[in-house]
Write a protein that holds these residues in place. Structure first.
Motif, PDB file in Angstrom:
ATOM      1  N   LEU A 201       0.825  -1.218   0.000  1.00 12.41           N
ATOM      2  CA  LEU A 201       0.000   0.000   0.000  1.00 12.41           C
ATOM      3  C   LEU A 201       0.857   1.264   0.000  1.00 12.41           C
ATOM      4  CD1 LEU A 201      -3.236  -0.640   2.067  1.00 12.41           C
ATOM      5  CD2 LEU A 201      -2.925  -0.423  -0.394  1.00 12.41           C
ATOM      6  N   VAL A 202       1.819   1.292  -0.912  1.00 11.82           N
ATOM      7  CA  VAL A 202       2.586   2.508  -1.154  1.00 11.82           C
ATOM      8  C   VAL A 202       2.447   2.847  -2.624  1.00 11.82           C
ATOM      9  CG1 VAL A 202       4.490   3.113   0.357  1.00 11.82           C
ATOM     10  CG2 VAL A 202       4.487   0.894  -0.750  1.00 11.82           C
ATOM     11  N   GLN A 203       2.001   4.049  -2.908  1.00 12.56           N
ATOM     12  CA  GLN A 203       1.797   4.484  -4.292  1.00 12.56           C
ATOM     13  C   GLN A 203       1.032   3.420  -5.065  1.00 12.56           C
ATOM     14  OE1 GLN A 203       2.597   7.570  -5.409  1.00 12.56           O
ATOM     15  NE2 GLN A 203       3.166   8.026  -3.318  1.00 12.56           N
ATOM     16  N   ALA A 204      -0.044   2.900  -4.450  1.00 11.80           N
ATOM     17  CA  ALA A 204      -0.789   1.806  -5.064  1.00 11.80           C
ATOM     18  C   ALA A 204      -1.850   2.332  -6.017  1.00 11.80           C
ATOM     19  CB  ALA A 204      -1.438   0.949  -3.984  1.00 11.80           C
TER      20      ALA A 204
ATOM     21  N   ALA B  72       9.600   1.928  -8.182  1.00 13.38           N
ATOM     22  CA  ALA B  72      10.159   2.208  -9.502  1.00 13.38           C
ATOM     23  C   ALA B  72       9.050   2.752 -10.399  1.00 13.38           C
ATOM     24  CB  ALA B  72      10.755   0.939 -10.101  1.00 13.38           C
ATOM     25  N   ARG B  73       9.465   3.281 -11.547  1.00 12.89           N
ATOM     26  CA  ARG B  73       8.479   3.807 -12.493  1.00 12.89           C
ATOM     27  C   ARG B  73       8.217   2.795 -13.602  1.00 12.89           C
ATOM     28  NH1 ARG B  73      11.092   8.519 -11.254  1.00 12.89           N
ATOM     29  NH2 ARG B  73      12.575   8.167 -12.949  1.00 12.89           N
ATOM     30  N   PHE B  74       6.925   2.570 -13.897  1.00 10.80           N
ATOM     31  CA  PHE B  74       6.522   1.649 -14.963  1.00 10.80           C
ATOM     32  C   PHE B  74       7.135   2.108 -16.286  1.00 10.80           C
ATOM     33  CE2 PHE B  74       3.636  -0.708 -17.737  1.00 10.80           C
ATOM     34  CZ  PHE B  74       3.420  -1.874 -17.017  1.00 10.80           C
ATOM     35  N   ASN B  75       7.624   1.164 -17.067  1.00 10.69           N
ATOM     36  CA  ASN B  75       8.240   1.436 -18.372  1.00 10.69           C
ATOM     37  C   ASN B  75       9.550   2.219 -18.273  1.00 10.69           C
ATOM     38  OD1 ASN B  75       6.738   0.107 -20.354  1.00 10.69           O
ATOM     39  ND2 ASN B  75       5.111   1.646 -20.280  1.00 10.69           N
TER      40      ASN B  75
ATOM     41  N   PHE C 207       2.342   6.027 -14.504  1.00 12.96           N
ATOM     42  CA  PHE C 207       1.459   6.659 -13.534  1.00 12.96           C
ATOM     43  C   PHE C 207       1.312   8.161 -13.786  1.00 12.96           C
ATOM     44  CE2 PHE C 207       0.996   8.954  -9.527  1.00 12.96           C
ATOM     45  CZ  PHE C 207      -0.138   8.367  -8.999  1.00 12.96           C
ATOM     46  N   ASP C 208       2.438   8.836 -14.019  1.00 12.95           N
ATOM     47  CA  ASP C 208       2.382  10.293 -14.183  1.00 12.95           C
ATOM     48  C   ASP C 208       1.514  10.695 -15.374  1.00 12.95           C
ATOM     49  OD1 ASP C 208       3.882  10.873 -11.980  1.00 12.95           O
ATOM     50  OD2 ASP C 208       5.789  11.022 -13.062  1.00 12.95           O
ATOM     51  N   SER C 209       1.679   9.982 -16.497  1.00 14.15           N
ATOM     52  CA  SER C 209       0.861  10.331 -17.662  1.00 14.15           C
ATOM     53  C   SER C 209      -0.609   9.942 -17.429  1.00 14.15           C
ATOM     54  CB  SER C 209       1.420   9.712 -18.941  1.00 14.15           C
ATOM     55  OG  SER C 209       1.882   8.405 -18.748  1.00 14.15           O
ATOM     56  N   ALA C 210      -0.843   8.837 -16.711  1.00 14.86           N
ATOM     57  CA  ALA C 210      -2.239   8.436 -16.434  1.00 14.86           C
ATOM     58  C   ALA C 210      -2.948   9.536 -15.645  1.00 14.86           C
ATOM     59  CB  ALA C 210      -2.280   7.116 -15.660  1.00 14.86           C
ATOM     60  N   THR C 211      -2.214  10.132 -14.695  1.00 14.12           N
ATOM     61  CA  THR C 211      -2.864  11.119 -13.821  1.00 14.12           C
ATOM     62  C   THR C 211      -2.989  12.503 -14.473  1.00 14.12           C
ATOM     63  OG1 THR C 211      -0.739  11.427 -12.727  1.00 14.12           O
ATOM     64  CG2 THR C 211      -2.321   9.989 -11.638  1.00 14.12           C
TER      65      THR C 211
END
Ligand SMILES: *Cc1c(COP(=O)(O)O)cnc(C)c1O
Length: 431
Positions: free
Chosen positions: A152-155, A181-184, A368-372
């Motif tokens: 449950l961290v950055q989930a 870590a960052r996806f991709n 995550f960043d682009s999704a948000t």
């Protein structure tokens, strides 16, 4: 549309159940309005307590790849219920299902059944730590591996939807070993591995992310993770609770040709009953109790009713089904993109097979960043306009829509028609 009974039930529910629901994202909090209480479901349709019918794209969040209440399954369950629903002792059905899982997902030389994806991921992490004698786990921002403390961290999923990616009640110690870590982004993984030499037990990932909305791995990303793991004695764990049996009979690992050391399964494996599993390399899994010292257990694990549903679900995974799902998925993805274009609404549609997320943004979504960057208000308007037109979508921007074998070309056409009107409404609200 009248939703009198749902409103009344929601009022009652909120007095006895936190937020009125037993899993947060069901509450419609992110999109506004009252959650529909469901009376029954059949095929690709939900019927609520006010008698309204919907084409369902939630499909219980993934398990119902054959649609709701298929006759063969309900017959098999009735038959099994008469023979007993839980024995607390081994039954032949567990062996049958484990053999079938191993045949479909060859990296799973050993399989242990549990009752939820949360349990599967939590147990896989324990096994990875126990087997390597290391404590740290790398996870990716926006990925969801259930609600166990360590994850449950950055989930993703509801934790992301409600803006609480880090939950109160999770002790600092429980997440001290969870590295993000960052996806991709292989560089972000390399940096963690370099900074924590011989301390990382596992790299855990949704190989195709579904819990920040659908995000595909870029070419070479999963292969790169495999190579890093091999170089550093780290176990690669694929959380295929969502993608398993959905993207291909052998899951994302088959679709992308990358073999993990451990795999988590859930959702489709239970055909709508509470089943999940973890498994993988024999030398690692044979350290699980009672074969080895790593403890994990469950009163209802592998119970015959759940195993019956799982067997029925996996037996129906034919090449024809995947072909049909892929064709419908493509039509729907293209239809949504075209509806948005015609209405002048920025939209990025990420899709693979029967998993689809339209993101309300003009930024390509790769992590995550682009999704948000998505406009969640626009999604809320779209969601409610679709609901009014009889289409039931996941009540959050950051979730996958799911198709099933029970959806028809006509359902998809009806949905695209509704999306055209809903997109026009989004465009009007913007100004
Ligand atoms: C749904 C999901 C889980 C959690 O499964 P539950 O059965 O809800 O506990 C874990 N990982 C992934 C990738 C999921 O999609």
């Amino acid at each position: 549309m009248a939703s009198t009974r749902s409103v009344r039930l929601f009022t009652r529910a909120k007095r006895v159940i936190p937020g009125g629901v037993n899993s947060p994202v069901r509450a419609f909090k992110a999109v506004g309005g009252t959650p529909r209480f469901i009376a029954s479901a059949s095929g690709a349709r939900l019927r609520d307590v006010d008698g309204q019918q919907y084409i369902d794209y939630v499909m219980s969040w993934g398990p119902m790849i054959h649609g709701h209440a298929p006759a063969g399954l309900t017959r098999a369950l009735a038959r099994q219920a008469r023979l007993g629903t839980s024995f607390g002792a081994p039954s032949p059905l567990e062996v049958d299902l484990a053999e079938r899982v191993k045949a479909l997902v060859p990296s799973m030389a050993r399989v242990r059944f549990v009752s939820s994806g949360t349990e599967a991921a939590m147990s896989a992490a324990r096994v990875a730590r126990g087997a390597t004698g290391r404590d740290k786990i790398v996870k990716f921002i926006g990925c969801y591996h259930g609600h166990a403390d360590a994850f449950l961290v950055q989930a993703g999923s509801g934790a992301l939807t409600f803006g609480h990616p880090n939950s109160p009640g999770v002790p600092a110690g429980a997440v001290a070993g969870t590295l993000l870590a960052r996806f991709n982004d292989l560089t972000s993984v390399e940096a963690l591995v370099t900074a924590n030499p011989r301390e990382i037990a596992a790299i855990m990932i949704e190989p195709v992310a579904g819990n920040m909305g659908v995000v595909l791995p870029q070419p070479g990303f999963l292969q790169g993770l495999r190579a890093i793991c091999d170089r550093h004695g780290i176990l690669l764990v694929f959380d295929e609770v969502m993608t398993g049996f959905r993207l291909a009979p052998g899951g994302a690992q088959q679709a992308f040709g990358v073999r993990p050391d451990l795999t988590c399964l859930g959702k489709i494996i239970g055909g709508g009953l509470p089943v999940a599993a973890y498994g993988g390399r024999a030398d690692v899994m044979d350290q699980v109790s009672p074969a080895g010292p790593i403890y994990q257990a469950g009163t209802l694990s592998g119970n015959p009713l759940a195993m019956t549903a799982g067997l029925w679900s996996l037996k129906g995974l034919t090449p024809a089904l995947y072909k049909r799902l892929a064709a419908m998925g493509q039509t729907l993805a293209e239809g949504l993109a075209s509806a948005a274009r015609d209405a002048g609404v920025p939209l990025q549609v990420n899709a693979m097979g029967s998993m689809i997320t339209p993101f309300f943004t003009d930024v390509p979504v790769r992590d995550f960043d682009s999704a948000t960057t998505s406009n969640t208000k626009a999604f809320g308007v779209f969601f409610n306009a679709m609901l009014d037109r009889g289409v039931y979508l996941p009540p959050s921007q950051f979730e996958s829509w799911f198709l099933s074998g029970a959806h028809t070309a006509k359902d998809i056409a009806t949905t695209i028609e509704a999306a055209r009107a809903a997109m026009r409404k989004v465009a009007r609200r913007k100004g």
